[in-house]
Design an enzyme around this catalytic site. Structure first.
Site, PDB file in Angstrom:
ATOM      1  N   SER A 164       0.847  -1.199   0.000  1.00 55.17           N
ATOM      2  CA  SER A 164       0.000   0.000   0.000  1.00 55.17           C
ATOM      3  C   SER A 164       0.877   1.242   0.000  1.00 55.17           C
ATOM      4  O   SER A 164       2.023   1.211   0.466  1.00 55.17           O
ATOM      5  CB  SER A 164      -0.883   0.000   1.247  1.00 55.17           C
ATOM      6  OG  SER A 164      -1.500   1.256   1.449  1.00 55.17           O
ATOM      7  N   TYR A 177      -1.701  -0.778  10.434  1.00 54.33           N
ATOM      8  CA  TYR A 177      -1.822  -1.292   9.062  1.00 54.33           C
ATOM      9  C   TYR A 177      -0.674  -0.770   8.202  1.00 54.33           C
ATOM     10  O   TYR A 177      -0.070  -1.520   7.425  1.00 54.33           O
ATOM     11  CB  TYR A 177      -3.170  -0.855   8.483  1.00 54.33           C
ATOM     12  CG  TYR A 177      -3.375  -1.157   7.016  1.00 54.33           C
ATOM     13  CD1 TYR A 177      -3.873  -2.386   6.600  1.00 54.33           C
ATOM     14  CD2 TYR A 177      -3.089  -0.196   6.047  1.00 54.33           C
ATOM     15  CE1 TYR A 177      -4.084  -2.655   5.256  1.00 54.33           C
ATOM     16  CE2 TYR A 177      -3.299  -0.455   4.703  1.00 54.33           C
ATOM     17  CZ  TYR A 177      -3.796  -1.683   4.310  1.00 54.33           C
ATOM     18  OH  TYR A 177      -3.990  -1.942   2.975  1.00 54.33           O
ATOM     19  N   LYS A 181       2.274  -2.970   6.148  1.00 54.07           N
ATOM     20  CA  LYS A 181       2.499  -2.871   4.705  1.00 54.07           C
ATOM     21  C   LYS A 181       3.946  -2.484   4.385  1.00 54.07           C
ATOM     22  O   LYS A 181       4.475  -2.857   3.334  1.00 54.07           O
ATOM     23  CB  LYS A 181       1.521  -1.860   4.091  1.00 54.07           C
ATOM     24  CG  LYS A 181       0.076  -2.353   4.075  1.00 54.07           C
ATOM     25  CD  LYS A 181      -0.060  -3.646   3.276  1.00 54.07           C
ATOM     26  CE  LYS A 181      -1.489  -4.082   3.103  1.00 54.07           C
ATOM     27  NZ  LYS A 181      -1.634  -5.290   2.246  1.00 54.07           N
TER      28      LYS A 181
END
Length: 273
Positions: A164, A177, A181
């Site tokens: 991401s 998160y 990533k």
């Protein structure tokens, strides 16, 4: 008039040739795409199948798998579906059993990810942190590791992780998160180095803010959407097809000399660690 018709016919023939080349690029290859019943994962599965691959679609919910498989089969695409929670060893085993039935795995696209909490990285609960890293990082590692017995038998071994833009530019609402990533960037480099002598490529794609259910936190309100758009030089949100073509390149012969790389597709958003 005759010259115009001639040029038009040439253009049509060239378009047909281009389309045929596109659709046959992955003929004879078998691919697994995790979390592929909607959003980016679905678009990737669809694109690989349109280019000739046999694709195993997967998701945690059976009804979602059935819906996606039926939709893809309506196009005449060669797909099968397996219910798979990537954190469960037995589910991963069933996934690879399915690719074995199809002739053995050539391509693995690890796309599954979760984000159970919204907030800054140091506000994350331990439970959320563990779940995020279990699914986003550990499962990606295990999928790649468990795919190797089949991929090593392939002449076209390809592994792609989906990261991401948050890996490069952490978002305040996606703290833990974002860190998970970033970890995938390192996994890509290390795995690529290890497998390079076996002619297996390992790469990563880092999508920007793409219009999907998963990204609704960043796009559902007008104010948040406008704030996000200010960070995107191209001035628009991404769509799943913006990502699927990049994955198709990386897993095809056209991407055979690319390994250990992360391709950022984020409309120009800042992407430096």
């Amino acid at each position: 008039m005759l010259q115009s018709r001639f040029l038009l016919n040439c253009a049509i023939q060239m378009k047909k040739m281009s389309s045929n080349a596109l659709c046959s690029r992955l003929n004879g290859r078998v691919a697994i795409v995790t979390a592929s019943t909607e959003g980016i994962g679905f678009a990737i599965a669809q694109r690989l199948a349109r280019e000739g691959a046999k694709v195993v679609v997967s998701s945690r919910k059976e009804k979602n798998v059935e819906k996606a498989v039926n939709e893809l089969k309506k196009e005449g695409l060669n797909v099968t579906g397996v219910v798979c929670h990537v954190s469960k060893a037995e589910d991963r085993r069933k996934l690879f059993m399915e690719s074995e039935k199809l002739g053995g795995l050539d391509i693995l696209v690890s796309n599954a990810a979760v984000n159970p909490e919204i907030g800054g990285v140091l506000d994350a609960s331990e439970t959320a942190w563990d779940k995020i890293f279990d699914v986003n990082v550990k499962s990606s590692f295990l999928l790649a590791k468990e795919a190797l017995p089949q991929i090593r038998k392939s002449k076209f071994g390809r592994i792609v992780f989906v990261s991401s833009i948050a890996a490069y530019a952490p978002l305040d609402v996606l703290g833990a998160y974002s860190v998970s990533k970033t970890a995938l960037l390192g996994l890509t480099k290390a795995a690529a180095n290890q497998l390079a002598t076996e002619n297996i490529t390992v790469n990563c794609v880092a999508p920007g803010v793409v219009q999907t259910k998963f990204a609704s936190t960043l796009t559902e309100s007008e104010a948040t959407r406008e704030e996000v758009l200010k960070r995107i030089p191209l001035g628009r949100l991404g769509v799943p097809d913006d990502i699927s073509g990049i994955v198709a390149l990386l897993v095809s012969d056209d991407g055979s000399y690319i390994t250990g790389e992360t391709i950022v597709a984020a409309g120009g958003m800042i992407s430096h660690l």
